[in-house]
Design a protein around this motif. Structure first.
Motif, mmCIF file in Angstrom:
data_model
loop_
_atom_site.group_PDB
_atom_site.id
_atom_site.type_symbol
_atom_site.label_atom_id
_atom_site.label_comp_id
_atom_site.label_asym_id
_atom_site.label_seq_id
_atom_site.Cartn_x
_atom_site.Cartn_y
_atom_site.Cartn_z
ATOM 1 N N GLY A 3 41.166 42.373 33.650
ATOM 2 C CA GLY A 3 40.533 42.568 34.692
ATOM 3 C C GLY A 3 39.980 42.021 36.067
ATOM 4 N N HIS A 4 40.156 42.997 37.153
ATOM 5 C CA HIS A 4 39.317 41.411 38.316
ATOM 6 C C HIS A 4 38.102 41.438 37.751
ATOM 7 C CE1 HIS A 4 42.407 43.542 40.688
ATOM 8 N NE2 HIS A 4 42.973 41.914 40.297
ATOM 9 N N PHE A 5 37.441 42.815 36.960
ATOM 10 C CA PHE A 5 35.781 42.721 37.253
ATOM 11 C C PHE A 5 35.511 41.596 35.682
ATOM 12 C CE2 PHE A 5 31.793 44.341 35.036
ATOM 13 C CZ PHE A 5 31.459 44.145 36.269
ATOM 14 N N LEU A 7 37.440 39.064 35.437
ATOM 15 C CA LEU A 7 36.954 38.049 35.527
ATOM 16 C C LEU A 7 35.653 37.338 36.198
ATOM 17 C CD1 LEU A 7 41.568 37.160 36.532
ATOM 18 C CD2 LEU A 7 39.750 36.464 34.606
ATOM 19 N N CYS A 8 35.679 38.137 37.164
ATOM 20 C CA CYS A 8 34.124 38.187 37.536
ATOM 21 C C CYS A 8 32.514 37.721 36.446
ATOM 22 C CB CYS A 8 33.654 39.478 38.937
ATOM 23 S SG CYS A 8 32.312 39.238 39.679
ATOM 24 N N ILE A 9 32.759 38.496 35.740
ATOM 25 C CA ILE A 9 32.048 38.682 34.752
ATOM 26 C C ILE A 9 31.894 37.104 34.212
ATOM 27 C CG2 ILE A 9 30.857 38.889 32.883
ATOM 28 C CD1 ILE A 9 30.183 40.838 34.943
ATOM 29 N N VAL A 10 33.243 36.316 33.605
ATOM 30 C CA VAL A 10 33.728 35.669 33.410
ATOM 31 C C VAL A 10 33.443 34.389 34.108
ATOM 32 C CG1 VAL A 10 35.101 33.361 32.510
ATOM 33 C CG2 VAL A 10 34.930 36.055 31.578
ATOM 34 N N VAL A 11 33.624 34.116 35.229
ATOM 35 C CA VAL A 11 33.040 33.111 36.154
ATOM 36 C C VAL A 11 31.221 32.991 36.107
ATOM 37 C CG1 VAL A 11 33.106 32.905 39.114
ATOM 38 C CG2 VAL A 11 35.619 33.536 37.854
ATOM 39 N N LEU A 12 31.265 34.751 36.499
ATOM 40 C CA LEU A 12 29.712 34.128 36.973
ATOM 41 C C LEU A 12 29.079 33.357 35.519
ATOM 42 C CD1 LEU A 12 26.746 35.659 37.476
ATOM 43 C CD2 LEU A 12 27.249 37.183 36.071
ATOM 44 N N VAL A 13 29.423 33.675 34.011
ATOM 45 C CA VAL A 13 29.046 33.245 32.496
ATOM 46 C C VAL A 13 28.876 31.944 33.100
ATOM 47 C CG1 VAL A 13 28.311 33.034 30.853
ATOM 48 C CG2 VAL A 13 28.520 35.282 31.847
ATOM 49 N N VAL A 14 30.138 30.993 33.042
ATOM 50 C CA VAL A 14 31.079 30.356 33.537
ATOM 51 C C VAL A 14 29.893 29.469 34.390
ATOM 52 C CG1 VAL A 14 32.780 28.114 33.715
ATOM 53 C CG2 VAL A 14 33.041 30.325 32.537
ATOM 54 N N LEU A 15 29.723 29.833 35.410
ATOM 55 C CA LEU A 15 28.834 28.972 36.822
ATOM 56 C C LEU A 15 27.121 28.594 36.241
ATOM 57 C CD1 LEU A 15 30.077 30.223 40.266
ATOM 58 C CD2 LEU A 15 30.064 28.160 39.487
ATOM 59 N N ALA A 16 26.565 30.244 35.782
ATOM 60 C CA ALA A 16 25.055 30.076 35.058
ATOM 61 C C ALA A 16 25.385 28.739 34.134
ATOM 62 C CB ALA A 16 24.413 31.239 35.042
ATOM 63 N N TYR A 33 35.856 38.751 43.142
ATOM 64 C CA TYR A 33 36.648 39.760 42.502
ATOM 65 C C TYR A 33 37.236 40.204 44.002
ATOM 66 C CZ TYR A 33 35.931 44.627 41.663
ATOM 67 O OH TYR A 33 36.232 45.984 41.699
ATOM 68 N N PHE A 34 36.200 39.796 45.112
ATOM 69 C CA PHE A 34 36.565 40.242 46.725
ATOM 70 C C PHE A 34 38.322 39.513 46.509
ATOM 71 C CE2 PHE A 34 32.228 40.851 48.048
ATOM 72 C CZ PHE A 34 32.198 42.879 47.450
ATOM 73 N N VAL A 35 38.578 38.694 46.333
ATOM 74 C CA VAL A 35 39.232 37.950 46.364
ATOM 75 C C VAL A 35 41.049 38.177 45.867
ATOM 76 C CG1 VAL A 35 41.425 35.531 46.158
ATOM 77 C CG2 VAL A 35 38.594 36.034 47.612
ATOM 78 N N ALA A 36 40.294 38.726 44.514
ATOM 79 C CA ALA A 36 41.639 38.987 43.291
ATOM 80 C C ALA A 36 41.945 40.519 43.824
ATOM 81 C CB ALA A 36 40.546 38.705 41.829
ATOM 82 N N ALA A 37 40.775 40.743 43.906
ATOM 83 C CA ALA A 37 41.395 42.261 44.320
ATOM 84 C C ALA A 37 42.022 43.102 45.162
ATOM 85 C CB ALA A 37 39.667 43.417 44.045
ATOM 86 N N GLY A 38 42.353 41.778 46.572
ATOM 87 C CA GLY A 38 42.272 42.056 47.264
ATOM 88 C C GLY A 38 41.744 42.712 48.460
ATOM 89 N N LEU A 39 40.329 42.148 48.789
ATOM 90 C CA LEU A 39 38.991 43.232 49.418
ATOM 91 C C LEU A 39 39.045 42.136 50.261
ATOM 92 C CD1 LEU A 39 37.188 45.029 46.731
ATOM 93 C CD2 LEU A 39 38.944 46.114 47.730
ATOM 94 N N THR A 296 29.361 49.096 41.588
ATOM 95 C CA THR A 296 29.369 50.396 42.549
ATOM 96 C C THR A 296 31.325 50.402 42.214
ATOM 97 O OG1 THR A 296 27.290 50.048 42.988
ATOM 98 C CG2 THR A 296 28.995 51.851 43.836
ATOM 99 N N ILE A 297 31.801 49.363 42.875
ATOM 100 C CA ILE A 297 33.299 49.399 43.234
ATOM 101 C C ILE A 297 34.477 50.140 41.239
ATOM 102 C CG2 ILE A 297 35.456 48.700 43.672
ATOM 103 C CD1 ILE A 297 33.820 46.970 45.238
ATOM 104 N N GLU A 298 33.439 49.454 40.108
ATOM 105 C CA GLU A 298 34.306 49.436 38.765
ATOM 106 C C GLU A 298 33.974 51.124 38.187
ATOM 107 O OE1 GLU A 298 36.692 47.026 37.800
ATOM 108 O OE2 GLU A 298 36.935 46.144 39.189
ATOM 109 N N GLN A 299 32.558 51.189 38.899
ATOM 110 C CA GLN A 299 32.214 52.858 38.292
ATOM 111 C C GLN A 299 31.855 52.551 37.139
ATOM 112 O OE1 GLN A 299 34.706 55.765 38.775
ATOM 113 N NE2 GLN A 299 34.579 56.124 40.553
ATOM 114 N N ILE A 300 30.519 51.789 36.871
ATOM 115 C CA ILE A 300 29.930 51.038 35.458
ATOM 116 C C ILE A 300 28.852 51.736 35.471
ATOM 117 C CG2 ILE A 300 28.941 49.218 34.526
ATOM 118 C CD1 ILE A 300 31.642 48.546 34.800
ATOM 119 N N PRO A 301 28.210 52.214 36.401
ATOM 120 C CA PRO A 301 26.754 53.579 36.083
ATOM 121 C C PRO A 301 27.801 54.691 35.443
ATOM 122 C CG PRO A 301 26.524 52.156 37.752
ATOM 123 C CD PRO A 301 28.070 51.911 37.495
#
Length: 431
Positions: A3-5, A7-16, A33-39, A296-301
């Protein structure tokens, strides 16, 4: 496909892991994430601008950092240490007690563990190791441990940031940290006494009574700063943000007019150092604002709340689970990151379970402060090692008894909410 989220986490971890600062990593991962999700990618800038410009409370962060730098530059710290030596220096392990008491007093001025460790550490470690009285590793360990009191006793930069994500009153959060901070101080002094007796650390020569008035008068302007701040905030004279400005102005005026030991160059360097620290925190907050929007968009909480609801946890068991999670994360992540990214996931569940958010915030901040002295991330361990020249392994070893004292204090404030909420309730808190 992930999923987009994910992949977002993977990018975050790799960059860190590649060494990019965590704030920039969060911004880059969120834009991905915005680019991948078309936002709309412009949403990233919108979230940063709305979050920063609508948060008046964030002004307190650079001002408290500047106040701490000015106090260190203007030698207010040195005078406080001499005053603390009068109070508790005459007992077994006296310089260890001086270290703890000085951090308790300094906590009422700076709001930052790192400022406390750097400001007090340079002087007190030298005092403790002079003549071989204490091993340098132990001097570093108790300095790092006592420094975590700084962000728990008001004012507190982590509590200001927590107020931003939880919409909780800063004033009541500050009050809630007083008793836990003092509890930690007592725990550290008991631990220091036990270690000093076991290792036969020296008793310092008592300060002659005839010198006490002079030392007290010399430290009096510095001692008045916490009084001015607390009476100003809770007397309704100023907001916590205005109090931060007063703290910086007070520290500067005392150094210039009373002690007369700060130059134009010293002032410039203090402002420069505080600006760099503020920029670092500001970038972290900007990244967290965008990343929290993605969360919030992914409704994780809501997902976490539903998951925990399936286990039918009681409020107390929920706090225990959160404590364990935060203690583990504190070993791996920077404190502000945890407050800005992790805590917003738990706050809706805490509300649903009827947990008071002032109590939850103070418990979370104490957890995060423990992370500052636990390896492998333990930022204070590295700072104290750099200041003192002590080997990191020795500091970690001698820190462990103090970590256990912190965990006992954390258990007390978790299981007894009144240790946090008594003072706020006394001052009119209705939560």
């Amino acid at each position: 496909m992930p999923g987009h989220f994910t992949l977002c986490i993977v990018v975050l971890v790799v960059l860190a892991l590649l060494g990019l600062p965590i704030g920039l990593s969060m911004i880059a991962a969120s834009v991905f994430y915005f680019v991948a999700a078309g936002l709309d990618v412009g949403t990233a800038a919108e979230q940063i601008l709305n979050g920063l410009f609508n948060s008046y409370v964030l002004l307190a962060v650079p001002l408290f950092i500047l106040a701490a730098d000015l106090m260190n530059t203007g030698s207010l710290t040195d005078r406080l240490l001499k005053f603390c030596l009068v109070l508790v220096g005459r007992f077994r392990g006296g310089l260890g007690h001086v270290n703890v008491v000085a951090n308790i007093i300094f906590a009422g001025m700076s709001g930052s563990a790192i400022a406390d460790a750097v400001g007090i550490g340079r002087v007190i470690i030298g005092m403790m190791t002079r003549g071989g009285s204490y091993p340098i590793a132990y001097a570093g360990a108790i300095t790092a441990s006592a420094a975590i009191i700084g962000p728990i006793i008001p004012p507190s930069i982590p509590m200001v940031i927590y107020a931003l994500v939880s919409d909780t009153s800063i004033g009541y959060l500050f009050l809630g940290g007083v008793i836990p901070g003092l509890l930690l101080g007592v725990g550290f002094m008991i631990t220091n006494t036990w270690i000093a007796r076991r290792r036969n650390y020296p008793v310092e020569p008592a300060v002659p009574w005839r010198d006490v008035p002079r030392i007290t008068l010399d430290a009096f302007p510095a001692l008045m700063l916490p009084v001015v701040l607390l009476f100003g905030i809770y007397g309704g004279v100023m907001t916590p943000t205005e109090a931060a400005a007063v703290a910086a102005a007070y520290a500067f005026l005392v150094a210039v007019l009373w002690y007369r030991n700060i130059t134009v160059r010293d002032t410039y360097l203090a402002v420069l150092n505080s600006s760099r620290a503020t920029a670092s925190i500001g970038m972290l907050i900007a990244g967290a604002l965008i990343f929290n929007y993605v969360v919030t968009i992914e409704q994780i909480p809501n997902t976490v709340r539903g998951l925990l609801a399936g286990y039918e946890l009681s409020p107390l068991m929920f706090l225990v689970v959160v404590n364990i999670i935060l203690l583990v994360l504190g070993c791996l992540l920077e404190g502000s990151t945890i407050i800005l990214v992790i805590l917003p996931i738990f706050i809706p569940t805490a509300k649903a379970l009827g947990i008071d958010l002032v109590h939850f915030g103070v418990v979370a901040v104490v957890n995060i402060m423990i992370g500052l002295i636990t390896p492998p991330y333990g930022l204070l361990l590295f700072i104290i090692s750099a200041i003192s020249g002590a080997p990191l392994r020795g500091i970690i070893r001698d820190t462990m008894p103090f970590v256990w004292a912190m965990i006992v204090a954390l258990a007390i404030i978790t299981f007894l909410p009144d240790t946090v909420l008594w003072l706020p309730h006394l001052m009119g808190y209705k939560g």
